[in-house]
Scaffold this motif. Sequence first.
Motif, PDB file in Angstrom:
ATOM      1  N   PRO A 194     104.151 -29.797  15.282  1.00 24.31           N
ATOM      2  CA  PRO A 194     103.926 -30.986  14.767  1.00 24.31           C
ATOM      3  C   PRO A 194     103.023 -30.588  13.355  1.00 24.31           C
ATOM      4  O   PRO A 194     102.180 -29.913  13.707  1.00 24.31           O
ATOM      5  N   ALA A 195     104.071 -31.341  12.475  1.00 22.45           N
ATOM      6  CA  ALA A 195     103.192 -31.261  11.094  1.00 22.45           C
ATOM      7  C   ALA A 195     103.031 -32.621  10.012  1.00 22.45           C
ATOM      8  O   ALA A 195     104.067 -32.794  10.355  1.00 22.45           O
ATOM      9  N   PHE A 196     102.064 -32.042   9.576  1.00 23.05           N
ATOM     10  CA  PHE A 196     101.936 -33.918   8.641  1.00 23.05           C
ATOM     11  C   PHE A 196     101.855 -33.679   7.385  1.00 23.05           C
ATOM     12  O   PHE A 196     100.928 -32.622   7.162  1.00 23.05           O
ATOM     13  N   VAL A 197     102.495 -33.882   6.739  1.00 23.21           N
ATOM     14  CA  VAL A 197     102.756 -33.738   5.083  1.00 23.21           C
ATOM     15  C   VAL A 197     101.906 -35.212   4.426  1.00 23.21           C
ATOM     16  O   VAL A 197     103.215 -36.029   4.633  1.00 23.21           O
ATOM     17  N   LEU A 198     101.792 -35.262   3.364  1.00 22.37           N
ATOM     18  CA  LEU A 198     100.542 -35.482   2.244  1.00 22.37           C
ATOM     19  C   LEU A 198     101.057 -35.725   1.134  1.00 22.37           C
ATOM     20  O   LEU A 198     101.267 -34.101   0.290  1.00 22.37           O
ATOM     21  N   LEU A 199     101.617 -36.082   0.555  1.00 21.22           N
ATOM     22  CA  LEU A 199     102.249 -36.438  -0.671  1.00 21.22           C
ATOM     23  C   LEU A 199     101.453 -38.178  -2.058  1.00 21.22           C
ATOM     24  O   LEU A 199     101.253 -38.694  -0.736  1.00 21.22           O
ATOM     25  N   SER A 200     101.648 -38.638  -2.984  1.00 23.61           N
ATOM     26  CA  SER A 200     101.222 -39.439  -3.353  1.00 23.61           C
ATOM     27  C   SER A 200     102.350 -40.195  -3.529  1.00 23.61           C
ATOM     28  O   SER A 200     103.418 -39.770  -3.827  1.00 23.61           O
ATOM     29  N   ALA A 201     101.773 -40.823  -3.513  1.00 24.45           N
ATOM     30  CA  ALA A 201     102.747 -42.158  -4.571  1.00 24.45           C
ATOM     31  C   ALA A 201     104.031 -41.730  -5.563  1.00 24.45           C
ATOM     32  O   ALA A 201     105.047 -41.876  -5.198  1.00 24.45           O
ATOM     33  N   ALA A 202     103.697 -40.738  -6.054  1.00 20.34           N
ATOM     34  CA  ALA A 202     104.541 -40.493  -7.240  1.00 20.34           C
ATOM     35  C   ALA A 202     104.993 -39.098  -6.860  1.00 20.34           C
ATOM     36  O   ALA A 202     106.056 -38.456  -7.126  1.00 20.34           O
ATOM     37  N   GLY A 203     105.230 -38.726  -5.912  1.00 20.10           N
ATOM     38  CA  GLY A 203     105.988 -37.341  -4.696  1.00 20.10           C
ATOM     39  C   GLY A 203     105.018 -36.142  -4.881  1.00 20.10           C
ATOM     40  O   GLY A 203     105.655 -34.958  -4.830  1.00 20.10           O
ATOM     41  N   VAL A 204     104.071 -36.416  -5.143  1.00 24.23           N
ATOM     42  CA  VAL A 204     103.090 -34.445  -5.613  1.00 24.23           C
ATOM     43  C   VAL A 204     102.254 -33.876  -4.197  1.00 24.23           C
ATOM     44  O   VAL A 204     102.535 -35.356  -3.378  1.00 24.23           O
ATOM     45  N   PHE A 205     102.415 -33.887  -3.739  1.00 23.93           N
ATOM     46  CA  PHE A 205     101.943 -33.101  -2.876  1.00 23.93           C
ATOM     47  C   PHE A 205     100.049 -32.702  -3.144  1.00 23.93           C
ATOM     48  O   PHE A 205     100.520 -32.718  -3.725  1.00 23.93           O
ATOM     49  N   ILE A 206      99.893 -33.580  -1.757  1.00 20.25           N
ATOM     50  CA  ILE A 206      98.558 -33.057  -1.413  1.00 20.25           C
ATOM     51  C   ILE A 206      98.433 -32.214  -0.883  1.00 20.25           C
ATOM     52  O   ILE A 206      96.720 -32.159  -1.221  1.00 20.25           O
ATOM     53  N   ASN A 207      98.916 -31.885   0.606  1.00 20.96           N
ATOM     54  CA  ASN A 207      98.468 -31.082   1.455  1.00 20.96           C
ATOM     55  C   ASN A 207      99.161 -30.343   1.527  1.00 20.96           C
ATOM     56  O   ASN A 207      99.732 -29.341   2.300  1.00 20.96           O
ATOM     57  N   TYR A 208     101.055 -29.553   1.036  1.00 23.54           N
ATOM     58  CA  TYR A 208     101.389 -29.220   1.303  1.00 23.54           C
ATOM     59  C   TYR A 208     102.150 -27.890  -0.020  1.00 23.54           C
ATOM     60  O   TYR A 208     103.061 -28.118  -0.343  1.00 23.54           O
TER      61      TYR A 208
END
Length: 332
Positions: A194-208
């Motif tokens: 399993p992986a957790f991917v986090l993006l900002s509302a604008a679609g910028v990666f926070i943790n990827y």
Amino acid sequence: LYSVYPTQDKGIVFGGNLVAGPNGSSKGFIQKTDQNGKLIWYNIYGGPDYDFFNTVKPTSDGGFIAAGATTSYGNGIARGDFYTDCYLVKTDGNGKILWQKTFGSTFDDRFFDVVQTSDGGYVAVGLTYNTTTNTTTYVVKTDKNGNLLWSHSLFPKDYFSYGASVTIGPNNEIGVAVYHVKSLLASDQGTHYPAFVLLSAAGVFINYPFQIYSNWVSMPYDRYGNYGTSFYPEKITGAQDGFIFAANLQTSPNSIMLFKVDLKGNIVWNQEFYGLGRATCNDIISNGSGGYLISGGTIDASGLSYAWLLNTDVNGNKIRESSTPMNGFTGW
């Protein structure tokens, strides 16, 4: 039937697909009932070929958004090769189509989940496939009219991946639960993560960051010291200070893993649940008291299947659970 959600008028909306003709063609359906389950309306959606919905959710305007796949519209039908395209359908409160859109690449594409964003648009997740990058996780952001604003194809160097579920965080972040197989070696393709991917509302990666697996949540869970463990992330939901996501552990005995992840993608805690002996998760939502309500199935020692409901506190500790036997039914 794949999807059940409460509506603003205290009714229920159901979504899924049905076999619609002798040639095996499929259609998506949406069914609206009142709070007692009495039918208000039922509509089918799609064209002459194969179409289906994996989820249908209420929207802030009183209508509904459906996500799935289609071979009746999009690139597949235009080329005549009938590969599926990702499919979004927006309706009003009576199920009338306001717009429908397709997304994807050359070969098979499909959405598994969709969520409305604070700007009235939508984020949908699923998979896309092409011969260059194999099957990759697909994340799409649209405006309120279904027009594409941005998209990402994730884990291109993996053997296989897909976005199983998506939710919106406390600061409008986009959290995606992903299932993927990292290794290209045939001997390792039974090891699922399993992986957790986090993006900002604008679609910028926070943790990827690509290729740096240790910097985002992607973990095998192996009680037995081998590579037989398989994770299938089912659902993700927002928490006040992070995200909760649930994954099915597909090794004997089957169990559910519940993870709390902070806003940087770090694991805060995890819990494991076995039900009556084996368990699988289908959905997770807030229980209204800071904890979580999980639905799924469980199997007892005799092999009898049960519908299963689990209630936890804010830290994922079990408060209570209930099981309803499905007489005459064995297996998942």
